[in-house]
Motif scaffolding. Structure first.
Motif, PDB file in Angstrom:
ATOM      1  N   LEU A 122     -36.769  46.277 -59.572  1.00  0.00           N
ATOM      2  CA  LEU A 122     -36.734  46.889 -60.913  1.00  0.00           C
ATOM      3  C   LEU A 122     -36.220  45.892 -61.965  1.00  0.00           C
ATOM      4  CD1 LEU A 122     -36.866  49.593 -62.587  1.00  0.00           C
ATOM      5  CD2 LEU A 122     -34.444  49.856 -62.010  1.00  0.00           C
ATOM      6  N   PHE A 175     -17.524  43.725 -58.828  1.00  0.00           N
ATOM      7  CA  PHE A 175     -17.877  44.931 -59.581  1.00  0.00           C
ATOM      8  C   PHE A 175     -17.722  46.195 -58.734  1.00  0.00           C
ATOM      9  CE2 PHE A 175     -19.897  41.662 -62.168  1.00  0.00           C
ATOM     10  CZ  PHE A 175     -19.536  42.058 -63.441  1.00  0.00           C
ATOM     11  N   PRO A 231     -28.910  39.561 -58.681  1.00  0.00           N
ATOM     12  CA  PRO A 231     -28.696  40.927 -58.198  1.00  0.00           C
ATOM     13  C   PRO A 231     -28.147  41.861 -59.285  1.00  0.00           C
ATOM     14  CG  PRO A 231     -27.309  39.313 -57.021  1.00  0.00           C
ATOM     15  CD  PRO A 231     -27.816  38.677 -58.277  1.00  0.00           C
TER      16      PRO A 231
HETATM   17  C1  LIG Z   1     -31.023  47.557 -68.537  1.00  0.00           C
HETATM   18  C2  LIG Z   1     -31.529  48.295 -67.329  1.00  0.00           C
HETATM   19  C3  LIG Z   1     -30.674  48.781 -66.370  1.00  0.00           C
HETATM   20  C4  LIG Z   1     -29.220  48.485 -66.409  1.00  0.00           C
HETATM   21  C5  LIG Z   1     -28.674  47.503 -65.707  1.00  0.00           C
HETATM   22  C6  LIG Z   1     -27.299  47.118 -65.705  1.00  0.00           C
HETATM   23  C7  LIG Z   1     -26.329  47.764 -66.642  1.00  0.00           C
HETATM   24  C8  LIG Z   1     -26.913  46.177 -64.827  1.00  0.00           C
HETATM   25  C9  LIG Z   1     -25.605  45.657 -64.620  1.00  0.00           C
HETATM   26  C10 LIG Z   1     -25.470  44.647 -63.753  1.00  0.00           C
HETATM   27  C11 LIG Z   1     -24.233  43.998 -63.413  1.00  0.00           C
HETATM   28  C12 LIG Z   1     -22.912  44.530 -63.839  1.00  0.00           C
HETATM   29  C13 LIG Z   1     -24.347  42.855 -62.688  1.00  0.00           C
HETATM   30  C14 LIG Z   1     -23.284  42.026 -62.278  1.00  0.00           C
HETATM   31  O1  LIG Z   1     -23.482  40.886 -61.913  1.00  0.00           O
HETATM   32  C15 LIG Z   1     -31.201  49.583 -65.232  1.00  0.00           C
HETATM   33  C16 LIG Z   1     -30.285  50.774 -64.993  1.00  0.00           C
HETATM   34  C17 LIG Z   1     -31.294  48.741 -63.958  1.00  0.00           C
HETATM   35  C18 LIG Z   1     -32.589  50.139 -65.524  1.00  0.00           C
HETATM   36  C19 LIG Z   1     -33.503  49.063 -66.034  1.00  0.00           C
HETATM   37  C20 LIG Z   1     -32.992  48.530 -67.324  1.00  0.00           C
END
Ligand SMILES: CC1=C(/C=C/C(C)=C/C=C/C(C)=C/C=O)C(C)(C)CCC1
Ligand SMILES: NC(=O)C1=CN([C@@H]2O[C@H](COP(=O)(O)OP(=O)(O)OC[C@H]3O[C@@H](n4cnc5c(N)ncnc54)[C@H](OP(=O)(O)O)[C@@H]3O)[C@@H](O)[C@H]2O)C=CC1
Length: 334
Positions: A275, A239, A231
């Motif tokens: 996504l 978080f 997820p």
């Molecule tokens: C790279 C990326 C993104 C950033 C994702 C992030 C920063 C996710 C953090 C997830 C966490 C903190 C999960 C904890 O278990 C988006 C915005 C989806 C757009 C697609 C590419």
């Protein structure tokens, strides 16, 4: 219809896409291939009568998992280091009419896991489903973070998977029946800054999970299913309050319901939201390239057909070119 949502009637190829399926493609008959890649909605299995162990059951997602499995009629074993929170989950699940056994366990301690597993076997029976959900994050900049906090993340999120599997897989293998679920994270597939401990542990969890899935497949233990859940940020739990401007955090119930669809549908992996498959697929492409390179190299070593461009061959060319360069510089300096 269980876990119905507005998108249920739509057919999404990404939802059915099974990342380990490409290995199946090469080894299984067409019927299986069709099942792995089909556009038809999956049949959700029943977990009635299964003994389902959930770790981190006192936490945000763990509690919701416990309640969803209870609604499905599974008998529950709940583990958490927070006794009060775990007992609270147990009470809520019992109210849904299922048998619940709560244990206080510190997953960062291997012996604690083995002892609790022995107690569960003796007091309740053989666990048939494990949901490895408990998780922690240090939540501090690497250079300011006490070593013990960094170590704890690896112990709980990654090492515990070894001990949990060693404790609970053998009876599953004896019956060729069971299910191991790994709640990893999008951060097990790609990274972001300031969560080095978490990313390292979740990449470890994903690698562990994939290797275990392949091992069970190689050993013809098809009755033991595995599901990897990745997820994005959830609007609760560890978080909570963390936001990224582009995409809002997930609702915890939605996250757990999507995970349940994947688990009960015996999907090998699910990214929530879809996504998250994009960065994952970018890595998969890299892996396919590596496999192809390896194959080319082996073909060359076996005296590959003329016309094959082999990395092995290329490396020899590089070595020869470097030798020429060295000879030339020796000549120049003489
Ligand atoms: C790279 C990326 C993104 C950033 C994702 C992030 C920063 C996710 C953090 C997830 C966490 C903190 C999960 C904890 O278990 C988006 C915005 C989806 C757009 C697609 C590419
Ligand atoms: N929340 C999110 O945004 C996301 C979470 N995930 C993953 O989902 C899973 C669940 O997360 P979430 O529900 O948010 O987290 P929570 O912090 O709400 O719940 C985790 C639970 O695990 C318990 N726990 C922590 N350490 C141990 C330990 N050593 N032994 C036993 N139990 C322990 C916690 O107890 P205590 O509270 O006392 O520490 C807590 O009850 C985690 O694996 C997480 O990495 C994945 C993607 C996003």
């Amino acid at each position: 219809d269980r876990f119905s949502s507005p998108s249920d009637n739509k057919l999404f190829i990404s939802e059915r896409f099974n990342p380990l399926g490409y290995i199946k493609w090469t080894s299984k008959p067409a019927s299986r291939m069709f099942c792995s890649w089909t556009l038809l909605p999956p049949r959700l299995k029943s977990v009635e009568g299964e003994l389902c162990l959930i770790t981190g059951a006192g936490g945000a997602l763990g509690r919701l998992f416990a309640l969803e499995f209870a609604k499905e009629g599974a008998q529950l074993v709940l583990w958490d280091c927070d006794t009060a929170a775990n007992e609270h989950t147990a009470r809520l699940a019992r109210d849904l009419g299922v048998k619940v056994h709560a244990y206080t366990v510190d997953l960062s301690k291997r012996e604690n896991i083995y002892e609790a597993a022995d107690r569960v076997r003796a007091e309740v029976g053989d666990v048939t489903m494990v949901v490895n959900n408990a998780g922690v994050v240090a939540g501090r900049r690497l250079l300011d973070c006490p070593d013990e906090l960094l170590e704890r993340t690896l112990l709980v999120n990654c090492h515990a998977l070894f001990w949990m599997t060693k404790a609970f897989l053998p009876p599953m293998k004896a019956r060729n029946h069971g299910h191991i679920v790994t709640i990893a994270s999008a951060l097990g597939l790609f990274t972001t800054s300031c969560v080095e401990d978490y990313c390292a542990s979740k990449f470890g969890a994903v690698g562990f999970h994939e290797s275990l899935a392949l091992e069970l497949q190689a050993e013809n233990q098809g009755g033991i299913k595995t599901t990897l859940v990745c997820p994005y940020i959830v609007n609760s739990g560890m978080f909570a309050g963390c936001e990224i401007s582009l995409i809002p955090p997930l609702e915890p119930l939605y996250t757990v319901q999507e995970s349940m669809k994947a688990i009960l549908g015996e999907q090998q992996m699910v990214c929530i939201p879809r996504l998250i498959y994009i960065p994952f697929l970018a890595r998969l492409q890299e892996n396919i390239f590596l496999i192809c390179s390896h194959f080319c190299e082996q073909t060359a070593a076996m005296g590959g057909k003329p016309g094959n461009i082999s990395l092995h061959g290329r490396r020899q060319v590089h070595a020869a070119v470097h030798q020429q360069d060295r000879d030339q510089s020796d000549l120049n300096s003489a």
